[in-house]
Write a protein that holds these residues in place. Structure first.
Motif, mmCIF file in Angstrom:
data_model
loop_
_atom_site.group_PDB
_atom_site.id
_atom_site.type_symbol
_atom_site.label_atom_id
_atom_site.label_comp_id
_atom_site.label_asym_id
_atom_site.label_seq_id
_atom_site.Cartn_x
_atom_site.Cartn_y
_atom_site.Cartn_z
ATOM 1 N N TRP A 1 -31.387 63.668 -10.218
ATOM 2 C CA TRP A 1 -32.694 63.469 -10.823
ATOM 3 C C TRP A 1 -32.700 63.645 -12.338
ATOM 4 N N ASN B 1 -29.661 59.670 -11.465
ATOM 5 C CA ASN B 1 -30.722 59.595 -12.472
ATOM 6 C C ASN B 1 -31.958 58.860 -11.973
ATOM 7 N N GLU B 2 -32.215 58.942 -10.699
ATOM 8 C CA GLU B 2 -33.384 58.318 -10.093
ATOM 9 C C GLU B 2 -34.629 59.136 -10.395
ATOM 10 N N GLU B 3 -35.741 58.443 -10.676
ATOM 11 C CA GLU B 3 -37.000 59.151 -10.875
ATOM 12 C C GLU B 3 -37.466 59.681 -9.522
ATOM 13 N N MET C 1 -28.255 57.674 -5.930
ATOM 14 C CA MET C 1 -29.522 58.217 -6.422
ATOM 15 C C MET C 1 -29.395 58.692 -7.861
#
Length: 234
Positions: A163, A3-5, A1
């Protein structure tokens, strides 16, 4: 996950898991029930770079010295001494006076409440000593505007969660969360900010996070890696 928006559903789950773990937070904590909104303005400045317990003591001293109102604070020649517990008191007294002067000149809450959030934010940021975090705390808690406060606790947790990454950029994280969050729902952001603070203090510590007992560990990059490493070590 990494740096997932965050999606709307993922952010809601993040919020709901923390709420289930810590319960409703009912922020902002105030001492002056006669002027709670103005106390939020004062507290937002005093809490810069100091513990909240120090802010509470400074506000208590201000209340002992008289009413907690903009005109009263501006009239205090000994304002730096009154807020000494929340030091650096000389710097913060100057910032408080700038905020109080603006507040009085602009007509107080009745007039300011009519302005849109973008205008209010620009005016707050133009004041001496008011940065992005302080401005957003004031917008969220004193004016009930739906903004995300991207403080150090939020960065710590959301970096571990996956995130955000790289150089910390306040506006980038704020916009990222607001784009996923419910539009116009100030209560959601109120609870989200308070829950993040609670989680950072009770589980997601700066140096030794308690991933084993974290309600987010199965969704968190850092938590999953930590748990997996512990299992391999057994």
């Amino acid at each position: 996950m990494a740096n997932e928006e965050p999606s709307a559903s993922a952010l809601r789950e993040f919020h709901d898991r923390l709420r289930a773990a810590y319960g409703p937070q009912h922020w902002w904590p105030v001492q002056d029930t006669d002027n709670p909104r103005f106390e939020i303005l004062v507290g937002a400045v005093l809490t810069q770079h100091t513990a909240w317990t120090n802010v509470e003591m400074a506000i208590a001293t201000l209340l002992e010295a008289g009413s907690l109102q903009a005109q009263a604070l501006l009239a205090h020649e000994d304002l730096p001494q009154l807020i000494r517990r929340a030091g650096p008191h000389n710097i913060k007294a100057k910032r408080l006076r700038a905020l109080c002067t603006w507040f009085v000149e602009q007509g107080g809450f009745d007039a300011l409440q009519k302005r849109d959030s973008a205008t209010l934010r620009r005016e707050l940021l133009a004041l001496h000593g008011i940065g992005h975090e302080t401005a957003d705390v004031i917008l969220l808690y004193a004016f009930q505007r739906p903004v995300f406060v991207a403080d150090a606790y939020a960065f710590r947790i959301m970096e571990r969660y996956g995130w955000t990454s790289g150089t910390r950029n306040y506006e980038r994280l704020r916009r990222r969360i607001e784009q996923a969050g419910p539009a116009g729902d100030a209560a959601f952001y109120d609870e989200l900010h308070a829950l993040i603070v609670a989680h950072a203090k009770q589980r997601c510590h700066k140096r030794k996070p308690d991933c084993e007992h974290c309600v987010l560990h199965d969704r968190c990059d850092h938590g999953r890696a930590t748990i997996a490493g512990s299992e391999r070590a057994v």
